[in-house]
Design an enzyme around this catalytic site. Structure first.
Site, mmCIF file in Angstrom:
data_model
loop_
_atom_site.group_PDB
_atom_site.id
_atom_site.type_symbol
_atom_site.label_atom_id
_atom_site.label_comp_id
_atom_site.label_asym_id
_atom_site.label_seq_id
_atom_site.Cartn_x
_atom_site.Cartn_y
_atom_site.Cartn_z
ATOM 1 N N LYS A 299 52.317 -52.371 -8.768
ATOM 2 C CA LYS A 299 51.800 -51.335 -7.871
ATOM 3 C C LYS A 299 50.298 -51.479 -7.693
ATOM 4 O O LYS A 299 49.773 -51.354 -6.569
ATOM 5 C CB LYS A 299 52.127 -49.942 -8.408
ATOM 6 C CG LYS A 299 51.809 -48.829 -7.425
ATOM 7 C CD LYS A 299 51.853 -47.463 -8.082
ATOM 8 C CE LYS A 299 50.571 -47.194 -8.853
ATOM 9 N NZ LYS A 299 50.462 -45.798 -9.322
ATOM 10 N N ASP B 257 54.597 -45.562 -5.350
ATOM 11 C CA ASP B 257 54.293 -44.647 -6.441
ATOM 12 C C ASP B 257 55.382 -43.571 -6.474
ATOM 13 O O ASP B 257 56.417 -43.693 -5.804
ATOM 14 C CB ASP B 257 52.904 -44.032 -6.272
ATOM 15 C CG ASP B 257 52.832 -43.076 -5.090
ATOM 16 O OD1 ASP B 257 53.783 -43.044 -4.279
ATOM 17 O OD2 ASP B 257 51.821 -42.354 -4.976
#
Length: 295
Positions: free
Chosen positions: A205, A223
């Protein structure tokens, strides 16, 4: 007829008149009687062994056994129906609405350059963007490069970020990734996913956010907000962030990819909330597949 002849016929008549009785058998051999009795006892013992003993927790023999639960047949009404997939036209319509409402969405992490963005994203794990910004404003004022961060030292970095969760471990990672940037990348943030993921504290991420925001790559950072919106609406359902990321990359048109993850993050943060989604003001409530919409 002589006297002897009359006596013979009388004897024969008495024999015919006598009722028939059971035929007498000769006395059996005692050894054979013992063998038959022993075999009978063995048969009785074998029957007792085959019969299960009844205990307080055992059902009686004449009570019918409990039936095993019946599994629902495949495709029966007891199975939860899957959401109808979005069409390509519906996905395009959703992102056209997002773009019209917010043409240039921005990430909410404050940063000065690719390095400070990298540090901010690492610090944002299990923390809010607002909390990270509050701590990094003062930190980045004195350390906006890997060399300056190393000069500051781990202890002072901890003092700047102590309001952030897991600050001790994060301070250690910030120093370690600064050292690796200087040693392996000439102090510059690498422009590859593999290079960023090789840094301490940085994962997939983090790499997607930095590649997208710092270098304009068409990456999809997933997320908690993106994960929730993708699954709840049915746009790109997945059991893991990676499944959702790959699903979104397949369905989102390329012209929206630069800002797509920002639109989805902002939508999940301010509209498609985890506990009380604001479906009444949702831009895509007519496209959403969620069966529990509040409108």
């Amino acid at each position: 007829m002589s006297k002897n002849t009359r006596r013979t016929f009388a004897t024969l008549g008495s024999v015919r008149a006598r009722p028939a009785g059971p035929e007498k058998m000769p006395p059996a051999d005692p050894r054979q009687q013992k063998s038959v009795a022993a075999k009978s006892r063995q048969d009785s013992a074998a029957k007792k062994q085959r019969k299960p003993a009844l205990t307080s927790g055992t059902k009686a023999a004449n009570q019918p056994a409990a039936k095993s639960p019946v599994r629902p047949a495949r495709g029966s009404a007891t199975r939860k129906p899957s959401l109808r997939p979005w069409t390509a036209a519906e996905v395009r319509e959703a992102f056209e609405r997002f773009r019209k409402a917010n043409p240039e969405p921005k990430g909410e992490l404050e940063h000065l350059n690719p390095y400070t963005l990298l540090v901010a994203v690492v610090l944002s794990a299990q923390a809010t963007d607002a909390g990270v910004n509050k701590a990094t404003r003062a930190l980045f004022a004195v350390a906006d490069t890997p060399a300056k961060m190393l000069a500051l030292g781990e202890e002072k970095v901890r003092d700047y970020i102590k309001t952030i969760g897991l600050y001790r471990n994060k301070a250690r990672n910030i120093i370690a990734l600064s050292e690796k940037l200087l040693a392996d990348f000439n102090g510059e943030v690498p422009r590859s996913r593999a290079g960023i993921e090789s840094l301490p504290g940085a994962g997939r991420k983090t790499a997607n956010v930095v590649l997208n925001m710092a270098f304009g790559e068409h990456t999809m950072a997933v997320d908690t907000h993106v994960f929730r919106v993708s699954n709840r609406t049915g746009m790109a359902p997945g059991r893991t962030p990676l499944e959702v990321e790959l699903g979104l990359e397949r369905v989102v048109p390329d012209e929206f990819m630069l800002h797509a993850h920002h639109w989805l993050i902002l939508h999940g943060r301010y509209t498609c909330l985890a506990r009380s989604p604001r479906c009444a003001v949702c831009l895509i409530n007519d496209l959403c597949r969620w069966p529990e919409k509040t409108i």
